[in-house]
Design a protein around this motif. Structure first.
Motif, PDB file in Angstrom:
ATOM      1  N   TYR A   1       0.932  -1.038   0.229  1.00 32.24           N
ATOM      2  CA  TYR A   1      -0.221   0.370   0.162  1.00 32.24           C
ATOM      3  C   TYR A   1       0.978   1.450  -0.085  1.00 32.24           C
ATOM      4  N   LEU A   2       0.134   2.483  -0.082  1.00 31.19           N
ATOM      5  CA  LEU A   2       0.725   3.922  -0.671  1.00 31.19           C
ATOM      6  C   LEU A   2       0.173   4.756   0.202  1.00 31.19           C
ATOM      7  N   ASP A   3       0.919   5.994   0.841  1.00 29.47           N
ATOM      8  CA  ASP A   3      -0.747   6.929   1.453  1.00 29.47           C
ATOM      9  C   ASP A   3      -0.082   7.513   1.550  1.00 29.47           C
ATOM     10  N   GLY A   4      -0.800   9.034   1.294  1.00 30.85           N
ATOM     11  CA  GLY A   4      -0.119  10.105   1.355  1.00 30.85           C
ATOM     12  C   GLY A   4      -1.088  11.096   2.185  1.00 30.85           C
ATOM     13  N   GLU A   5      -0.563  11.931   3.023  1.00 33.20           N
ATOM     14  CA  GLU A   5      -1.795  13.036   4.386  1.00 33.20           C
ATOM     15  C   GLU A   5      -1.244  14.344   4.038  1.00 33.20           C
ATOM     16  N   TRP A   6      -1.495  14.426   4.208  1.00 34.99           N
ATOM     17  CA  TRP A   6      -1.739  16.608   4.425  1.00 34.99           C
ATOM     18  C   TRP A   6      -2.227  16.674   6.150  1.00 34.99           C
ATOM     19  N   ARG A   7      -1.702  17.246   7.187  1.00 36.43           N
ATOM     20  CA  ARG A   7      -1.741  18.301   8.630  1.00 36.43           C
ATOM     21  C   ARG A   7      -1.146  19.200   8.648  1.00 36.43           C
ATOM     22  N   ARG A   8      -1.876  20.231   8.977  1.00 38.46           N
ATOM     23  CA  ARG A   8      -1.914  21.436   9.317  1.00 38.46           C
ATOM     24  C   ARG A   8      -2.386  21.238  10.930  1.00 38.46           C
ATOM     25  N   LEU A   9      -1.358  21.944  11.771  1.00 40.46           N
ATOM     26  CA  LEU A   9      -1.255  21.394  13.120  1.00 40.46           C
ATOM     27  C   LEU A   9      -0.758  23.331  13.459  1.00 40.46           C
ATOM     28  N   GLY A  10      -1.268  24.121  14.125  1.00 36.99           N
ATOM     29  CA  GLY A  10      -1.109  24.926  14.448  1.00 36.99           C
ATOM     30  C   GLY A  10      -0.764  26.082  13.328  1.00 36.99           C
ATOM     31  N   GLN A  11       0.466  26.312  13.073  1.00 37.49           N
ATOM     32  CA  GLN A  11       1.309  27.200  11.962  1.00 37.49           C
ATOM     33  C   GLN A  11       2.252  26.166  11.547  1.00 37.49           C
ATOM     34  N   SER A  12       1.969  24.990  11.557  1.00 37.26           N
ATOM     35  CA  SER A  12       2.684  24.456  11.445  1.00 37.26           C
ATOM     36  C   SER A  12       2.428  23.325  10.013  1.00 37.26           C
TER      37      SER A  12
ATOM     38  N   MET B   1       2.802  19.605   8.050  1.00 38.39           N
ATOM     39  CA  MET B   1       2.890  18.053   7.567  1.00 38.39           C
ATOM     40  C   MET B   1       2.500  17.424   6.663  1.00 38.39           C
ATOM     41  N   THR B   2       3.465  16.938   5.523  1.00 41.29           N
ATOM     42  CA  THR B   2       2.686  16.411   4.695  1.00 41.29           C
ATOM     43  C   THR B   2       3.108  14.650   4.766  1.00 41.29           C
ATOM     44  N   ILE B   3       2.487  14.171   5.103  1.00 40.43           N
ATOM     45  CA  ILE B   3       3.358  12.397   5.482  1.00 40.43           C
ATOM     46  C   ILE B   3       3.462  11.360   4.555  1.00 40.43           C
ATOM     47  N   SER B   4       4.087  10.877   3.542  1.00 35.76           N
ATOM     48  CA  SER B   4       4.308  10.175   2.906  1.00 35.76           C
ATOM     49  C   SER B   4       4.571   8.243   3.687  1.00 35.76           C
ATOM     50  N   THR B   5       3.947   7.552   3.209  1.00 39.03           N
ATOM     51  CA  THR B   5       3.444   6.528   3.090  1.00 39.03           C
ATOM     52  C   THR B   5       3.489   4.817   2.098  1.00 39.03           C
TER      53      THR B   5
END
Length: 279
Positions: free
Chosen positions: A30-41, A43-47
């Motif tokens: 499996y492949l997965d891509g996720e974008w998150r925003r925490l406060g002023q930060s 992140m792009t997480i690739s799995t």
């Protein structure tokens, strides 16, 4: 699991466990891509990950993740403060074993850019439902932005349980003790955590359920220090929380390979009084 199902054919926990094993106990990539925003930060997480069935009872697998982080106004556990942009990695290799009575055991090896860790898990069916136990040592933790940059890890002991009184209602609960470390120092913060949920299915196809959830973590200890300017600061950014939420969950199967899910929730944080919706 087939023996357990034969002895208790109407036990919803056994039925759900059987479905989960059928989905989980199959070779896959499996492949997965996720974008998150925490406060002023941001992140792009690739799995990328996968598993392979060694035989009908054993499975091995691997998962590797990259976190591309762009953070603003962050203070690290060594006192450094500023904006950071970098990539962090973590991974897991596991061996999972299923037995014929419905129990499941797993051993995992963890790693990030600084530290190696290990975890052991066991779950089993009983008369009261489905119980899971777990112990983790130095598992990489990305819950906090500062912890991503600091290569934070968590030690944890946990016990959880799921009870299904009928085919529409699911009750879950989990309790744990936690200890947090970074690449600079160990034992920077400790906590007790408690989570739980009650969900009720109001429609089967498409699936719609309503429920209540609890997500709580209570800080028990923390390490403090002073930066280069003599200003005191907390070395690990953990604060107690107790979030109560009301939830509506929906799911629709387009076909056997395609599924869409959505969650609408309104939460209240008891300790600081914050509240608001989430989707």
């Amino acid at each position: 699991i087939n023996k357990a199902h034969a002895l208790q054919p109407n036990n919803e926990d056994i039925i759900e466990l059987q479905r989960g094993i059928e989905r989980q106990h199959a070779s896959n990539v499996y492949l997965d891509g996720e974008w998150r925003r925490l406060g002023q930060s941001d992140m792009t997480i690739s799995t990328i990950g996968g598993s392979y069935d060694v035989n009908e009872n054993a499975q091995v697998g691997i998962e590797v993740q990259n976190n591309n982080l762009d953070s603003q106004s962050i203070r690290l556990s060594d006192g450094t403060q500023g904006s950071f942009g970098e990539d962090s990695q973590r991974g897991q290799i596991f061996l999972r074993y299923f037995n014929d009575e419905g129990s499941q055991s797993q051993v995992s090896l963890f790693g990030n850019n600084d530290t190696a860790g290990v975890g052991a898990y066991h779950s089993f069916v009983n008369r009261l439902g489905f119980t899971n136990l777990g112990v983790e040592f130095r598992r990489p933790n990305w819950e906090f932005v500062e912890g991503i940059i600091d290569d934070a890890t968590r030690d944890r002991v946990e016990v959880g349980h799921r009870y299904t009184p009928n085919d529409k209602t699911i009750i879950t609960g989990e309790a744990g003790l936690n200890n947090y470390n970074t690449k600079y120092d160990d034992n920077l913060s400790s906590s007790a955590s408690l989570s739980g949920s009650i969900s009720y299915r109001v429609r089967e196809a498409p699936y719609v359920a309503v429920g209540y959830g609890l997500d709580a973590e209570y800080e028990m200890s923390e390490e403090n220090d002073r930066d280069a300017n003599g200003i005191p600061f907390q070395r690990f950014p953990l604060d107690s929380r107790e979030v109560h939420s009301l939830n509506v969950l929906g799911s629709y199967d387009f076909d056997e390979n395609t599924n869409a899910e959505g969650l609408m929730s309104y939460g209240f944080e008891r300790i600081n009084g914050d509240s608001g919706p989430s989707v």
